[in-house]
Design a protein around this motif. Structure first.
Motif, mmCIF file in Angstrom:
data_model
loop_
_atom_site.group_PDB
_atom_site.id
_atom_site.type_symbol
_atom_site.label_atom_id
_atom_site.label_comp_id
_atom_site.label_asym_id
_atom_site.label_seq_id
_atom_site.Cartn_x
_atom_site.Cartn_y
_atom_site.Cartn_z
ATOM 1 N N GLN A 1 0.829 -1.199 0.000
ATOM 2 C CA GLN A 1 0.000 0.000 0.000
ATOM 3 C C GLN A 1 0.864 1.250 0.000
ATOM 4 O OE1 GLN A 1 -2.768 0.943 -0.653
ATOM 5 N NE2 GLN A 1 -4.457 -0.286 0.158
ATOM 6 N N VAL A 2 0.283 2.310 -0.507
ATOM 7 C CA VAL A 2 0.965 3.596 -0.592
ATOM 8 C C VAL A 2 0.141 4.624 0.167
ATOM 9 C CG1 VAL A 2 1.741 5.421 -2.145
ATOM 10 C CG2 VAL A 2 2.028 3.025 -2.806
ATOM 11 N N GLN A 3 0.818 5.427 0.960
ATOM 12 C CA GLN A 3 0.151 6.494 1.708
ATOM 13 C C GLN A 3 0.644 7.844 1.189
ATOM 14 O OE1 GLN A 3 2.002 4.018 3.681
ATOM 15 N NE2 GLN A 3 0.175 2.789 3.361
ATOM 16 N N LEU A 4 -0.276 8.788 1.077
ATOM 17 C CA LEU A 4 0.042 10.148 0.652
ATOM 18 C C LEU A 4 -0.361 11.107 1.764
ATOM 19 C CD1 LEU A 4 -1.270 10.091 -3.036
ATOM 20 C CD2 LEU A 4 1.004 9.533 -2.192
ATOM 21 N N GLY B 1 5.461 4.071 1.690
ATOM 22 C CA GLY B 1 4.905 2.728 1.641
ATOM 23 C C GLY B 1 5.609 1.879 0.604
ATOM 24 N N ARG B 2 4.864 0.937 0.050
ATOM 25 C CA ARG B 2 5.438 -0.021 -0.898
ATOM 26 C C ARG B 2 5.451 0.588 -2.299
ATOM 27 N NH1 ARG B 2 3.095 -5.952 -0.104
ATOM 28 N NH2 ARG B 2 4.883 -6.330 -1.456
ATOM 29 N N ILE B 3 6.481 1.369 -2.548
ATOM 30 C CA ILE B 3 6.617 2.056 -3.830
ATOM 31 C C ILE B 3 7.780 1.467 -4.595
ATOM 32 C CG2 ILE B 3 7.030 4.256 -4.973
ATOM 33 C CD1 ILE B 3 5.914 5.614 -2.438
ATOM 34 N N PHE B 4 7.474 0.899 -5.753
ATOM 35 C CA PHE B 4 8.530 0.380 -6.618
ATOM 36 C C PHE B 4 8.966 1.428 -7.618
ATOM 37 C CE2 PHE B 4 11.132 -2.556 -8.765
ATOM 38 C CZ PHE B 4 10.901 -2.455 -10.122
ATOM 39 N N LEU B 5 7.963 2.109 -8.159
ATOM 40 C CA LEU B 5 8.245 3.090 -9.197
ATOM 41 C C LEU B 5 7.094 4.092 -9.214
ATOM 42 C CD1 LEU B 5 9.946 3.880 -11.756
ATOM 43 C CD2 LEU B 5 8.371 2.439 -13.058
ATOM 44 N N ILE B 6 7.418 5.363 -9.369
ATOM 45 C CA ILE B 6 6.383 6.382 -9.534
ATOM 46 C C ILE B 6 6.436 6.890 -10.967
ATOM 47 C CG2 ILE B 6 5.602 8.682 -8.891
ATOM 48 C CD1 ILE B 6 6.458 8.125 -6.056
ATOM 49 N N VAL C 1 -0.828 10.062 -7.141
ATOM 50 C CA VAL C 1 0.397 9.401 -7.569
ATOM 51 C C VAL C 1 0.020 8.169 -8.379
ATOM 52 C CG1 VAL C 1 2.398 8.093 -6.769
ATOM 53 C CG2 VAL C 1 1.799 10.248 -5.660
ATOM 54 N N VAL C 2 0.689 7.980 -9.490
ATOM 55 C CA VAL C 2 0.493 6.794 -10.318
ATOM 56 C C VAL C 2 1.765 5.959 -10.228
ATOM 57 C CG1 VAL C 2 -0.036 5.891 -12.604
ATOM 58 C CG2 VAL C 2 -0.958 8.116 -11.892
ATOM 59 N N VAL D 1 -1.073 2.075 -11.014
ATOM 60 C CA VAL D 1 -2.081 2.104 -9.955
ATOM 61 C C VAL D 1 -2.155 3.520 -9.388
ATOM 62 C CG1 VAL D 1 -2.768 1.197 -7.710
ATOM 63 C CG2 VAL D 1 -1.679 -0.310 -9.399
ATOM 64 N N ASP D 2 -3.368 4.052 -9.235
ATOM 65 C CA ASP D 2 -3.580 5.404 -8.716
ATOM 66 C C ASP D 2 -3.738 5.388 -7.200
ATOM 67 O OD1 ASP D 2 -5.798 6.587 -11.403
ATOM 68 O OD2 ASP D 2 -3.654 6.098 -11.358
#
Length: 117
Positions: free
Chosen positions: A1-4, A26-31, A97-98, A104-105
């Protein structure tokens, strides 16, 4: 999951400036894309500005020349510098963020910007 987490909204007089920030964690591989949208009273949500990982930017006509989007890739943070604010800029501003590789948005919780005349 990603938190903003967004910050920087508030009340400002017409002609003034504000700077919004949005930090992704969070779990961000690539933005792939970071951007800002807004929803004014009684209006639909609309694009304000976006910036791709390659540095390409896109602005709504209504903010061109007044707003600037920038990113700090090391911090996964996007900024929106808003100058020469107008009452019609009053809205809740949302960060988006995508993430890659599947586009994924993720959306922030929103921050209120109010411009008084």
């Amino acid at each position: 999951q990603v938190q903003l987490v967004e910050s920087g909204g508030g009340l400002v007089q017409a002609g003034g400036s504000l700077r919004l920030s949005c930090a992704a964690s969070g779990r961000i591989f690539l933005i792939n894309v970071m951007g800002w949208y807004r929803q004014g009273p009684g209006k639909q949500r609309e694009l304000v500005a976006t910036r791709t990982s390659g540095g390409s930017t896109n602005y709504a006509d209504s903010v061109k020349g007044r707003f600037t989007i920038s990113t700090d890739n090391a911090k996964n943070t996007v900024y929106l510098q808003m100058n020469s604010l107008k009452p019609e800029d009053t809205a809740v501003y949302y960060c988006k963020v995508v993430t890659g590789p599947y586009d994924v948005d993720y959306w922030g919780q929103g921050t209120q910007v109010t411009v008084s005349s």
